[in-house]
Design a protein around this motif. Sequence first.
Motif, mmCIF file in Angstrom:
data_model
loop_
_atom_site.group_PDB
_atom_site.id
_atom_site.type_symbol
_atom_site.label_atom_id
_atom_site.label_comp_id
_atom_site.label_asym_id
_atom_site.label_seq_id
_atom_site.Cartn_x
_atom_site.Cartn_y
_atom_site.Cartn_z
ATOM 1 N N TYR A 199 1.025 -1.081 -0.067
ATOM 2 C CA TYR A 199 -0.040 -0.135 0.111
ATOM 3 C C TYR A 199 0.903 1.151 0.040
ATOM 4 O O TYR A 199 1.734 1.367 0.897
ATOM 5 N N ARG A 200 0.813 2.089 -0.838
ATOM 6 C CA ARG A 200 1.352 3.515 -1.150
ATOM 7 C C ARG A 200 0.702 4.427 -0.175
ATOM 8 O O ARG A 200 -0.201 5.042 -0.777
ATOM 9 N N ASP A 201 1.222 4.768 0.878
ATOM 10 C CA ASP A 201 0.596 5.381 2.129
ATOM 11 C C ASP A 201 0.925 7.116 1.626
ATOM 12 O O ASP A 201 1.657 7.283 0.785
ATOM 13 N N GLN A 202 0.285 7.806 2.411
ATOM 14 C CA GLN A 202 0.484 9.258 2.291
ATOM 15 C C GLN A 202 1.888 9.672 2.457
ATOM 16 O O GLN A 202 2.553 10.475 1.823
ATOM 17 N N ALA A 203 2.727 9.086 3.443
ATOM 18 C CA ALA A 203 4.195 9.324 3.437
ATOM 19 C C ALA A 203 4.861 9.077 2.001
ATOM 20 O O ALA A 203 5.556 9.798 1.628
ATOM 21 N N PHE A 204 4.474 7.850 1.315
ATOM 22 C CA PHE A 204 4.994 7.574 0.289
ATOM 23 C C PHE A 204 4.879 8.531 -0.812
ATOM 24 O O PHE A 204 5.570 9.181 -1.722
ATOM 25 N N VAL A 205 3.512 8.830 -0.811
ATOM 26 C CA VAL A 205 2.952 9.758 -1.997
ATOM 27 C C VAL A 205 3.494 11.096 -1.959
ATOM 28 O O VAL A 205 3.709 11.813 -2.700
ATOM 29 N N TYR A 206 3.407 11.735 -0.724
ATOM 30 C CA TYR A 206 4.084 12.982 -0.335
ATOM 31 C C TYR A 206 5.541 13.009 -0.606
ATOM 32 O O TYR A 206 5.871 13.966 -1.482
ATOM 33 N N ARG A 207 6.354 12.207 -0.590
ATOM 34 C CA ARG A 207 7.766 12.083 -0.938
ATOM 35 C C ARG A 207 7.830 12.269 -2.494
ATOM 36 O O ARG A 207 8.604 13.111 -3.181
ATOM 37 N N GLN A 208 6.977 11.359 -3.119
ATOM 38 C CA GLN A 208 6.903 11.395 -4.591
ATOM 39 C C GLN A 208 6.470 12.748 -5.062
ATOM 40 O O GLN A 208 6.815 13.184 -5.963
ATOM 41 N N VAL A 209 5.428 13.170 -4.643
ATOM 42 C CA VAL A 209 4.885 14.532 -5.010
ATOM 43 C C VAL A 209 5.970 15.662 -4.896
ATOM 44 O O VAL A 209 6.159 16.526 -5.686
ATOM 45 N N THR A 210 6.713 15.782 -3.642
ATOM 46 C CA THR A 210 7.463 16.709 -3.382
ATOM 47 C C THR A 210 8.872 16.649 -4.333
ATOM 48 O O THR A 210 9.142 17.782 -4.887
ATOM 49 N N ALA A 211 9.145 15.426 -4.475
ATOM 50 C CA ALA A 211 10.480 15.243 -5.774
ATOM 51 C C ALA A 211 10.072 15.695 -6.942
ATOM 52 O O ALA A 211 10.791 16.198 -7.464
ATOM 53 N N PHE A 212 8.716 15.376 -7.282
ATOM 54 C CA PHE A 212 8.153 15.672 -8.518
ATOM 55 C C PHE A 212 8.216 17.077 -8.729
ATOM 56 O O PHE A 212 8.590 17.843 -9.869
ATOM 57 N N ALA A 213 7.711 17.820 -7.859
ATOM 58 C CA ALA A 213 7.456 19.268 -7.864
ATOM 59 C C ALA A 213 8.876 20.104 -7.909
ATOM 60 O O ALA A 213 8.915 20.920 -8.893
ATOM 61 N N ARG A 214 9.770 19.422 -7.211
ATOM 62 C CA ARG A 214 10.979 19.996 -7.225
ATOM 63 C C ARG A 214 11.778 19.957 -8.455
ATOM 64 O O ARG A 214 12.390 20.792 -9.256
ATOM 65 N N ARG A 215 11.236 18.603 -9.192
ATOM 66 C CA ARG A 215 12.069 18.573 -10.552
ATOM 67 C C ARG A 215 11.419 19.438 -11.528
ATOM 68 O O ARG A 215 11.831 20.003 -12.582
ATOM 69 N N LEU A 216 9.978 19.596 -11.448
ATOM 70 C CA LEU A 216 9.278 20.491 -12.205
ATOM 71 C C LEU A 216 9.922 21.894 -12.163
ATOM 72 O O LEU A 216 10.048 22.821 -13.247
ATOM 73 N N ARG A 217 10.015 22.540 -10.843
ATOM 74 C CA ARG A 217 10.802 23.657 -10.736
ATOM 75 C C ARG A 217 12.098 23.639 -11.298
ATOM 76 O O ARG A 217 12.560 25.073 -12.160
ATOM 77 N N GLU A 218 12.734 22.614 -11.328
ATOM 78 C CA GLU A 218 14.274 22.661 -11.852
ATOM 79 C C GLU A 218 14.070 23.031 -13.402
ATOM 80 O O GLU A 218 14.978 23.586 -14.131
ATOM 81 N N LEU A 219 13.138 22.247 -14.045
ATOM 82 C CA LEU A 219 12.929 22.483 -15.298
ATOM 83 C C LEU A 219 12.633 23.808 -15.867
ATOM 84 O O LEU A 219 12.973 24.317 -16.748
ATOM 85 N N ALA A 220 11.816 24.377 -15.053
ATOM 86 C CA ALA A 220 11.361 25.824 -15.310
ATOM 87 C C ALA A 220 12.523 26.880 -15.051
ATOM 88 O O ALA A 220 12.600 27.735 -15.864
ATOM 89 N N ASP A 221 13.332 26.451 -14.043
ATOM 90 C CA ASP A 221 14.420 27.356 -13.946
ATOM 91 C C ASP A 221 15.582 27.460 -14.869
ATOM 92 O O ASP A 221 16.150 28.259 -15.495
ATOM 93 N N ALA A 222 15.673 26.061 -15.633
ATOM 94 C CA ALA A 222 16.532 25.940 -16.521
ATOM 95 C C ALA A 222 16.142 26.609 -17.727
ATOM 96 O O ALA A 222 16.826 27.082 -18.607
ATOM 97 N N LYS A 223 14.788 26.327 -18.038
ATOM 98 C CA LYS A 223 14.216 27.007 -19.177
ATOM 99 C C LYS A 223 14.429 28.797 -18.938
ATOM 100 O O LYS A 223 14.843 29.430 -20.068
ATOM 101 N N ASP A 224 14.252 29.285 -17.768
ATOM 102 C CA ASP A 224 14.382 30.772 -17.682
ATOM 103 C C ASP A 224 16.031 31.197 -17.845
ATOM 104 O O ASP A 224 16.235 32.104 -18.308
#
Length: 246
Positions: A199-224
Amino acid sequence: MARKPTKTRSSTKQMTKTDLPDGLVSLTPVTYAVADTQITALQVWHNPGRKPSSHGPWDDEADKVAWVDEKSGLGCIMLRQENGTLSGYVGVGPDHPLFGFNADAVPIDIAGPVHGGVTYGKACEVNRFKQEEYGDPRTERYTVCHVTVTRVVRNYRTVKATKDEFEHEDLWWLGFDTDHVGDLVPKGYDHHAAKGDVYRDQAFVYRQVTAFARRLRELADAKDSDTEGETAPIQLPAPSSDQGHD
């Protein structure tokens, strides 16, 4: 404020059930504990219809949590699906390189590290649907559409979303599911047929979400950064006044 835990009896054992916060429980954001940390949640919903009937690690989890990740500055959502699993989402604005991308169009270097890959790419589910076209308006507790203005919802059983329910942000949501091979689906859960599924609990999903968010931010910063480093294109010199004459 959540009430003190109350004890409920079963025929075989005594279990402790914690009353979860429901809706926007305060005029100010609330603190929500997850993955050995605390986040400032802008939404915390308890959706009884999606909660598995069997007891498990999901008992003390909320069914929708929305917040802004501090490091990336991007809106994030964890939302329980009808099968009892949790999905995670990150919202990006119109200036982001992946704004408007369908899930299967997200580059593999971005989608690959996400659990099961990116399976969701849609605009905000604004609860401004016309009733005559779509039936009952989408209620906020189920929408993938970030809310930054907190309100008190007095009675979640009767409150319906309306066109002025909240302040809309023009975000594009990218997300993932946790009902892939090897994932335990709570509403299909059988103690005798688990076969090692997790079972992928909230702790697991939270870590995935935040890591994904930071990767998306890196992508935006690289574009800028690339945009700032661009130089003016080389242009041909203007023709001289006597060009083309003998």
